[in-house]
Motif scaffolding. Structure first.
Motif, PDB file in Angstrom:
ATOM      1  N   THR A  79       6.781  -4.204  -4.170  1.00  0.00           N
ATOM      2  CA  THR A  79       7.239  -4.396  -3.002  1.00  0.00           C
ATOM      3  C   THR A  79       8.043  -3.237  -2.724  1.00  0.00           C
ATOM      4  OG1 THR A  79       9.453  -5.374  -3.806  1.00  0.00           O
ATOM      5  CG2 THR A  79       7.410  -6.779  -3.621  1.00  0.00           C
ATOM      6  N   VAL A  80       8.757  -3.201  -1.461  1.00  0.00           N
ATOM      7  CA  VAL A  80       9.184  -2.042  -0.936  1.00  0.00           C
ATOM      8  C   VAL A  80      10.592  -2.091  -1.796  1.00  0.00           C
ATOM      9  CG1 VAL A  80      10.533  -1.372   1.105  1.00  0.00           C
ATOM     10  CG2 VAL A  80       8.431  -1.828   1.361  1.00  0.00           C
ATOM     11  N   ALA A  81      11.128  -2.912  -1.836  1.00  0.00           N
ATOM     12  CA  ALA A  81      12.543  -3.099  -2.570  1.00  0.00           C
ATOM     13  C   ALA A  81      12.316  -2.527  -3.858  1.00  0.00           C
ATOM     14  CB  ALA A  81      12.922  -4.675  -2.580  1.00  0.00           C
ATOM     15  N   GLN A  82      11.030  -3.033  -4.663  1.00  0.00           N
ATOM     16  CA  GLN A  82      11.061  -2.753  -5.937  1.00  0.00           C
ATOM     17  C   GLN A  82      10.654  -1.043  -6.045  1.00  0.00           C
ATOM     18  OE1 GLN A  82       7.724  -5.468  -7.016  1.00  0.00           O
ATOM     19  NE2 GLN A  82       9.081  -6.842  -7.858  1.00  0.00           N
ATOM     20  N   PHE A  83      10.082  -0.571  -5.196  1.00  0.00           N
ATOM     21  CA  PHE A  83       9.705   0.762  -4.995  1.00  0.00           C
ATOM     22  C   PHE A  83      10.816   1.903  -4.984  1.00  0.00           C
ATOM     23  CE2 PHE A  83       8.239   4.874  -3.121  1.00  0.00           C
ATOM     24  CZ  PHE A  83       7.289   5.187  -3.755  1.00  0.00           C
ATOM     25  N   LYS A  84      11.734   1.072  -4.086  1.00  0.00           N
ATOM     26  CA  LYS A  84      13.061   2.062  -3.623  1.00  0.00           C
ATOM     27  C   LYS A  84      13.918   1.795  -4.889  1.00  0.00           C
ATOM     28  CE  LYS A  84      14.194   1.000   1.181  1.00  0.00           C
ATOM     29  NZ  LYS A  84      14.649   0.206   2.109  1.00  0.00           N
TER      30      LYS A  84
ATOM     31  N   VAL B 280       3.873   0.267   2.477  1.00  0.00           N
ATOM     32  CA  VAL B 280       3.839  -0.844   3.497  1.00  0.00           C
ATOM     33  C   VAL B 280       3.504  -2.235   2.651  1.00  0.00           C
ATOM     34  CG1 VAL B 280       2.660  -1.631   5.486  1.00  0.00           C
ATOM     35  CG2 VAL B 280       2.417   0.721   5.114  1.00  0.00           C
ATOM     36  N   GLU B 281       4.533  -3.016   2.978  1.00  0.00           N
ATOM     37  CA  GLU B 281       4.492  -4.062   2.207  1.00  0.00           C
ATOM     38  C   GLU B 281       3.780  -5.309   3.187  1.00  0.00           C
ATOM     39  OE1 GLU B 281       8.085  -5.438   0.440  1.00  0.00           O
ATOM     40  OE2 GLU B 281       7.595  -7.602   0.190  1.00  0.00           O
TER      41      GLU B 281
ATOM     42  N   VAL C 178      -3.597  11.383   3.566  1.00  0.00           N
ATOM     43  CA  VAL C 178      -4.119  12.132   2.413  1.00  0.00           C
ATOM     44  C   VAL C 178      -4.870  11.238   1.462  1.00  0.00           C
ATOM     45  CG1 VAL C 178      -3.794  13.662   0.575  1.00  0.00           C
ATOM     46  CG2 VAL C 178      -2.507  13.896   2.523  1.00  0.00           C
ATOM     47  N   SER C 179      -4.092   9.801   1.213  1.00  0.00           N
ATOM     48  CA  SER C 179      -4.829   9.056   0.455  1.00  0.00           C
ATOM     49  C   SER C 179      -4.042   7.637   0.632  1.00  0.00           C
ATOM     50  CB  SER C 179      -4.654   9.331  -0.989  1.00  0.00           C
ATOM     51  OG  SER C 179      -3.327   9.626  -1.430  1.00  0.00           O
ATOM     52  N   ILE C 180      -4.658   6.530   0.234  1.00  0.00           N
ATOM     53  CA  ILE C 180      -4.168   5.137   0.205  1.00  0.00           C
ATOM     54  C   ILE C 180      -4.566   4.461  -1.123  1.00  0.00           C
ATOM     55  CG2 ILE C 180      -3.940   2.947   1.490  1.00  0.00           C
ATOM     56  CD1 ILE C 180      -4.488   4.227   4.152  1.00  0.00           C
ATOM     57  N   GLU C 181      -3.471   3.834  -1.692  1.00  0.00           N
ATOM     58  CA  GLU C 181      -3.538   3.144  -2.897  1.00  0.00           C
ATOM     59  C   GLU C 181      -2.757   1.796  -2.894  1.00  0.00           C
ATOM     60  OE1 GLU C 181      -2.081   4.815  -6.447  1.00  0.00           O
ATOM     61  OE2 GLU C 181      -1.337   6.246  -5.098  1.00  0.00           O
ATOM     62  N   THR C 182      -3.510   0.578  -3.416  1.00  0.00           N
ATOM     63  CA  THR C 182      -2.736  -0.596  -3.478  1.00  0.00           C
ATOM     64  C   THR C 182      -1.666  -0.295  -4.848  1.00  0.00           C
ATOM     65  OG1 THR C 182      -4.661  -1.803  -2.772  1.00  0.00           O
ATOM     66  CG2 THR C 182      -2.983  -2.795  -3.817  1.00  0.00           C
TER      67      THR C 182
ATOM     68  N   MET D 176       0.866  -1.337   0.144  1.00  0.00           N
ATOM     69  CA  MET D 176       0.044   0.142  -0.135  1.00  0.00           C
ATOM     70  C   MET D 176       0.748   1.160   0.034  1.00  0.00           C
ATOM     71  SD  MET D 176      -3.373  -0.775   2.384  1.00  0.00           S
ATOM     72  CE  MET D 176      -4.568  -2.063   1.614  1.00  0.00           C
ATOM     73  N   LYS D 177       0.486   2.215  -0.919  1.00  0.00           N
ATOM     74  CA  LYS D 177       1.279   3.552  -0.781  1.00  0.00           C
ATOM     75  C   LYS D 177       0.378   4.397  -0.299  1.00  0.00           C
ATOM     76  CE  LYS D 177       2.946   6.723  -4.401  1.00  0.00           C
ATOM     77  NZ  LYS D 177       2.980   7.009  -5.767  1.00  0.00           N
ATOM     78  N   VAL D 178       0.916   4.982   0.722  1.00  0.00           N
ATOM     79  CA  VAL D 178       0.024   6.010   1.705  1.00  0.00           C
ATOM     80  C   VAL D 178       0.611   7.441   1.460  1.00  0.00           C
ATOM     81  CG1 VAL D 178      -0.857   6.303   3.969  1.00  0.00           C
ATOM     82  CG2 VAL D 178      -0.045   4.158   3.283  1.00  0.00           C
ATOM     83  N   THR D 179      -0.015   8.300   1.104  1.00  0.00           N
ATOM     84  CA  THR D 179       0.264   9.700   1.001  1.00  0.00           C
ATOM     85  C   THR D 179       0.172  10.327   2.232  1.00  0.00           C
ATOM     86  OG1 THR D 179      -0.059   9.905  -1.231  1.00  0.00           O
ATOM     87  CG2 THR D 179       0.324  11.922  -0.312  1.00  0.00           C
TER      88      THR D 179
END
Lengths: 216, 108
Positions: B96-101, B63-64, B88-92, B23-26
């Motif tokens: 993964t965290v490693a891939q996002f990095k 959050v993974e 502010v917002s949450i989206e799926t 989940m990506k949380v702003t």
């Protein structure tokens, strides 16, 4: 003996574990914060535990002395810290804090031990590159009242990722009326990295200063 | 050929289920690591959390989930609010965290 036991107790409690030296005088919920503020005329060690996201209970011991070391005063108190208001903005954060202590004070300018109350307020505003803060706190005891007021401005050298240390240049103007009615200006280098926060510098008159905060 | 397409389709479906795990949380108010560490600590305590990444520059928290676990959006929002910040917002997201990095490194 009783005093030694009390000091040991305070030290033990603090080792398990903040002041008005940063943007946040309390940590996150269920966390401990230990803080220290040291120079020749003022030394403080304090710790608190955040019982909620907005409230922390703790203890603090501090000592003040005049430049010539003739007058001295010590304070031991229980401290309640309250986040009165917070504004979370897209690129900034602003807060109003209440800090209140109840305890005792001793010193060589009066006899015995006196009850002391120390209400104070702190306001701050910061971004990832800019920091500003002002605080005022009264240390009130019968015949031995003083206050501390301070203003801080800082700028970070660059933005960093969450897991990298971030260096800042901070300039503080602080007046401790027990010591002097003059403001002391101190430029300091601050480094923030996750759990810890350290500051070191020297006042324009050359007095060394060291502050730290540790949150866990 | 049909069999290959079928296997490929099944594999892709499986892959999407595995990777749709973050989940990506702003979040508003995150300005320094000293203050924002509470977010990381509290989210890592959740049973379903495998990894957390705080991105101060982009004001997001990733959050993974652990394999086979489902992230609870409401709980994540509560933990971040309890840490003193505003969601502010949450989206799926599929990373993964490693891939996002890695993705963020590529953008620098």
């Amino acid at each position: 003996m009783k005093q030694a036991l009390f000091l040991n107790f305070l030290f033990f409690v603090m080792m398990g574990f903040v002041t008005q030296l940063s943007a946040a005088p309390l940590g996150y919920k269920n966390s401990w914060m230990v803080m220290g503020d040291f120079n020749k005329t003022y030394q403080e060690l304090s710790a608190n535990y955040s019982i909620t996201a907005n409230d922390a209970l703790g203890v603090s011991v501090n000592a003040m002395q005049t430049e010539d070391s003739v007058s001295r005063q010590q304070i031991a108190e229980a401290v309640y810290t309250r986040k009165v208001a917070r504004w979370n903005l897209p690129n900034a954060q602003a807060n109003i804090w209440f800090i209140g202590g109840l305890g005792t004070t001793t010193g060589n300018t009066f006899g015995g031990s006196k009850a002391m109350a120390s209400p104070g307020v702190q306001v701050d505003y910061e971004t990832t590159r800019f920091y500003s803060m002002a605080s005022a706190r009264v240390y009130a005891a019968q015949g031995a009242t003083s206050n501390i007021t301070l203003v801080r401005l800082g700028a970070s050298f660059y933005e960093v990722d969450y897991d990298q240390p971030q260096p800042w240049l901070v300039v503080e103007a602080r007046r401790i009326t027990f010591v002097s009615n003059q403001y002391v200006f101190t430029p300091m280098l601050r480094v923030i990295h996750n759990r810890y926060f350290v500051e070191a510098g020297a006042s324009l008159s050359g007095q060394l200063r060291f502050n730290f905060m540790y949150n866990y | 050929m049909k069999l290959i397409n079928y296997v490929l389709a099944i594999s892709l479906m499986g892959l999407s289920q595995v990777t749709l795990a973050s989940m990506k949380v702003t979040v508003n108010g995150m300005v320094c690591s000293f203050c924002a560490q509470g977010i990381e600590k509290s989210l890592l305590k959740l049973d379903e959390t495998k990894a957390v990444m705080v991105d101060l520059k982009n004001k997001v928290v990733i959050v993974e989930a652990k394999e086979g676990k489902t992230l609870n959006e409401k709980l994540i929002k509560e933990e971040i609010t309890d840490s003193g910040y505003d969601v502010v917002s949450i989206e799926t997201i599929p990373q993964t965290v490693a891939q996002f990095k890695e993705q963020m490194k590529g953008k620098k």
